[in-house]
Motif scaffolding. Structure first.
Motif, PDB file in Angstrom:
ATOM      1  N   MET B 140       0.828  -1.206   0.000  1.00 19.58           N
ATOM      2  CA  MET B 140       0.000   0.000   0.000  1.00 19.58           C
ATOM      3  C   MET B 140       0.862   1.256   0.000  1.00 19.58           C
ATOM      4  O   MET B 140       0.625   2.188  -0.763  1.00 19.58           O
ATOM      5  N   ILE B 141       1.910   1.234   0.852  1.00 24.40           N
ATOM      6  CA  ILE B 141       2.815   2.388   0.894  1.00 24.40           C
ATOM      7  C   ILE B 141       3.474   2.565  -0.466  1.00 24.40           C
ATOM      8  O   ILE B 141       3.672   3.680  -0.934  1.00 24.40           O
ATOM      9  N   SER B 142       3.776   1.440  -1.129  1.00 27.41           N
ATOM     10  CA  SER B 142       4.465   1.523  -2.416  1.00 27.41           C
ATOM     11  C   SER B 142       3.608   2.209  -3.466  1.00 27.41           C
ATOM     12  O   SER B 142       4.068   3.096  -4.162  1.00 27.41           O
ATOM     13  N   TYR B 143       2.351   1.769  -3.608  1.00 28.56           N
ATOM     14  CA  TYR B 143       1.584   2.305  -4.735  1.00 28.56           C
ATOM     15  C   TYR B 143       0.852   3.593  -4.405  1.00 28.56           C
ATOM     16  O   TYR B 143       0.447   4.320  -5.306  1.00 28.56           O
ATOM     17  N   GLU B 144       0.699   3.896  -3.119  1.00 25.67           N
ATOM     18  CA  GLU B 144      -0.088   5.068  -2.746  1.00 25.67           C
ATOM     19  C   GLU B 144       0.593   6.379  -3.179  1.00 25.67           C
ATOM     20  O   GLU B 144      -0.053   7.291  -3.688  1.00 25.67           O
TER      21      GLU B 144
END
Lengths: 156, 318, 148
Positions: B140-144
């Motif tokens: 989630m942190i990656s794509y957000e």
């Protein structure tokens, strides 16, 4: 990654490499494939070599007497116990055991995995003496020998 | 009458029924395409539908130490939240709801859906699910970050007439009706490519599905799920793919066939199918699953870089 | 009618969970090869899952060793109804060459019901596909028996 990309796109326009097996006939097994074994009781001479060489002990032999003269011998090969090593077929001097290429051994019923065959054979000639008689004869001979030896000693 | 209209919109088109059907069809089509890319026959297109129906027929086992309400409620709530996010996205010319900042609402609802999946998994207390939760968090942190940058870039471009940044999907569509689709502006092409990767990761598609790695961590988030809640999770997966592709269509290819609703829906379906091929089938067909830190590095360098290039170009009015 | 739909989809999407109960890896490799492009069991909806909670068909390979026995029983207890057990190869049914070893506590029938068994050491992928298809048919029957 790029060569895979080309390969993938080429695959998209190719005929799939999948075998359409359930739906068409099962493909033939490779040459020398060892599948379900077949047993021909008419050729068997009941030498018992197969039972000796079988590593997973998948064979059972039952001998049933029919009358005084003949007996019925039944060989049962349990295919769920077999390793398909082919040793029994190699050692069978009469070629009564042969490995076929039938690999489709699928069933809910354990009985479907049994390969059986039975044949009738003349009973081997009964031995002249029973084991007890033989033992008695041996003991008698022994005693005779001992007595002879004692006599010799007395003479000396 | 208005109420009836709204009910039809929510339940049938472009609401629940349409989204579910499209999600299932797109996922099934993606599976078929993956199979063809790998030179095999592949499952039927309706396979995800069979999977979901089958899950309804299975026994539901609730783990002993799981909170029952969270365990069953989380997947259902996640699905509901995802559908709500779908109501804000214009499909076939209009959305069910629209507001002045619906981009932010959609972003928030999509995140909430992932959080619900994590809450449900964490409630089971399984260590595999625990690892899955931490991986989902990393994903989630990656794509957000690139996702927000893309939305900013599109908002800036669409707000260039008024001189600000717009967060309304309606006004983005309006702008595209006048100036042509965002995708046709050369400065937005890097952002569109970045968005393709964001769709893959957001929808949990194969090379980026670190949280649900079935061979490494026993399905991760879904390790303890069976029966009805699992069916809802599968449904959420399918619908999320459709919503992300529809969002791409709304952000980058809006305003096509304006005025003709039927044609607009057909175009939407076509765009979704093309995007499914690009985001789901191609990466799955040619790439093995990434490791967690590979995923993180890839998204924070390549994808974020692409999105940033677009943002900077747009900011300088190119 | 909804029940009928569920029953028929039971057959179309059987997910496989594989338990290795001390197998020599031969059967395991053949089971995985069933999912390769050449045999492609996925066209019937078969999928290898990682969690027993999502399994419909449990495939057991290997003679049940003392070490794996407890894990096998615990894993089988976690599979939701209805499910089928398929025994792969000679080992689970009889112990094969390991028969009579002190380290073995078989056969599989001692611990669970066995719905379909495949013979062979190792079975050919075609035989495995046929067995899985038979198990899928059984699944539908089991499911329709569940709701009467």
């Amino acid at each position: 990654m790029l060569p895979y990309f080309g390969e993938a796109i080429r695959n998209l326009f190719k005929k799939p490499a999948t075998e359409r097996f359930p739906g068409s006939a099962a493909p033939k097994a490779a040459e020398c494939y060892r599948g379900r074994l077949s047993y021909d009781p008419t050729k068997c001479v009941n030498c018992g070599m197969c039972i000796r060489v079988c590593a997973p002990q998948c064979m059972t032999r039952t001998i049933r007497e029919i009358d005084g003269e003949t007996q019925e011998i039944t060989f049962t090969f349990d295919m769920t116990s077999c390793t398909f090593c082919g040793m029994c077929a190699d050692f069978c001097s009469q070629h009564s055991i042969v490995m076929t290429d039938d690999y489709m051994m699928v069933s809910s019923d354990p009985k479907d995995f049994l390969v059986t065959g039975s044949f009738q054979k003349k009973k081997p000639a009964a031995p002249k003496f029973t084991p007890e008689q033989l033992a008695a004869m041996k003991a008698a001979a022994e005693a005779k020998k001992k007595a002879a030896a004692e006599k010799q000693e007395e003479k000396v | 009458m208005d109420f009836l209209m709204l009910a039809v919109q929510i339940l049938v088109f472009p609401g629940l029924l349409f989204m579910t059907a499209m999600g299932v069809l797109l996922t099934g089509l993606g599976g078929k395409l993956v199979a063809r890319l790998q030179n095999r026959v592949g499952p039927p297109v309706l396979q995800p539908w069979y999977d979901i129906l089958k899950c309804f027929g299975k026994e539901m086992i609730v783990p002993e130490h799981a909170g029952r309400a969270v365990y069953i409620g989380a997947p259902v709530l996640g699905f509901a939240v995802l559908c709500t996010a779908g109501f804000f996205i214009p499909m076939g010319g209009r959305a069910v709801f629209s507001g002045t900042a619906d981009v932010i609402v959609v972003l928030y609802l999509l995140t909430f859906c992932s959080v619900m999946a994590m809450a449900g998994a964490a409630s089971t207390g399984s260590p595999f699910a625990g690892v899955g939760v931490s991986r989902e968090m990393v994903a989630m942190i990656s794509y957000e970050l690139p996702f927000v940058l893309i939305l900013l870039a599109v908002g800036k471009l669409a707000g260039s007439d008024t001189g600000g940044v717009t967060f309304s999907l309606q006004s983005i569509a309006e702008w595209q009706r006048i100036h042509g689709p965002v995708l046709f502006h050369w400065s937005m092409i890097p952002a569109a490519i970045a968005m393709l990767f964001v769709i893959s990761c957001e929808a949990g598609l194969h090379p980026f599905d670190v949280a649900e790695a079935e061979t490494e961590i026993c399905e991760g988030l879904l390790a303890e799920y069976s029966g009805l809640p699992l069916a809802f999770y599968r449904l959420t997966h399918c619908v999320r793919l459709f919503i992300m592709t529809a969002l791409f269509a709304a952000l980058f290819l809006g305003g096509l066939a304006a005025g003709n609703d039927g044609l607009a829906v057909l175009l939407l379906v076509a765009v979704c199918i093309v995007l499914t091929f690009l985001c789901m089938a191609l990466p799955h067909g040619i790439c093995a699953r990434l490791r967690v830190e590979q995923l993180f590095r890839f998204y924070w360098t390549v994808v974020t870089g692409l999105a940033l290039v677009s943002l900077v170009l747009v900011w300088f009015g190119l | 009618m909804f029940q009928k739909w569920i029953d028929s989809s039971m057959k179309k999407s059987p997910w496989i969970f594989h338990i290795n109960a001390g197998s020599c890896n031969g059967c395991d490799i053949e089971l995985v090869s069933v999912l390769t492009p050449r045999y492609d069991a996925e066209r019937f909806g078969f999928r290898l899952t990682g969690s027993p909670r999502q399994a419909d068909i449990v495939v057991v390979s290997g003679p049940i060793t003392m070490q794996s026995r407890e894990r096998l029983v615990r894993t089988l207890a976690q599979v939701p109804e209805p499910f089928c057990v398929v025994s792969l190869g000679s080992c689970p049914r009889s112990g094969n060459v390991f028969k009579g070893s002190y380290a073995i506590d078989g056969p599989l029938e001692k611990w669970t019901h066995v719905d379909v068994s495949v013979g062979g050491c190792t079975p050919k992928p075609e035989a495995i596909i046929a067995a899985l298809a038979q198990a899928a048919e059984l699944l539908e029957k089991k499911r329709s028996r569940m709701h009467g």
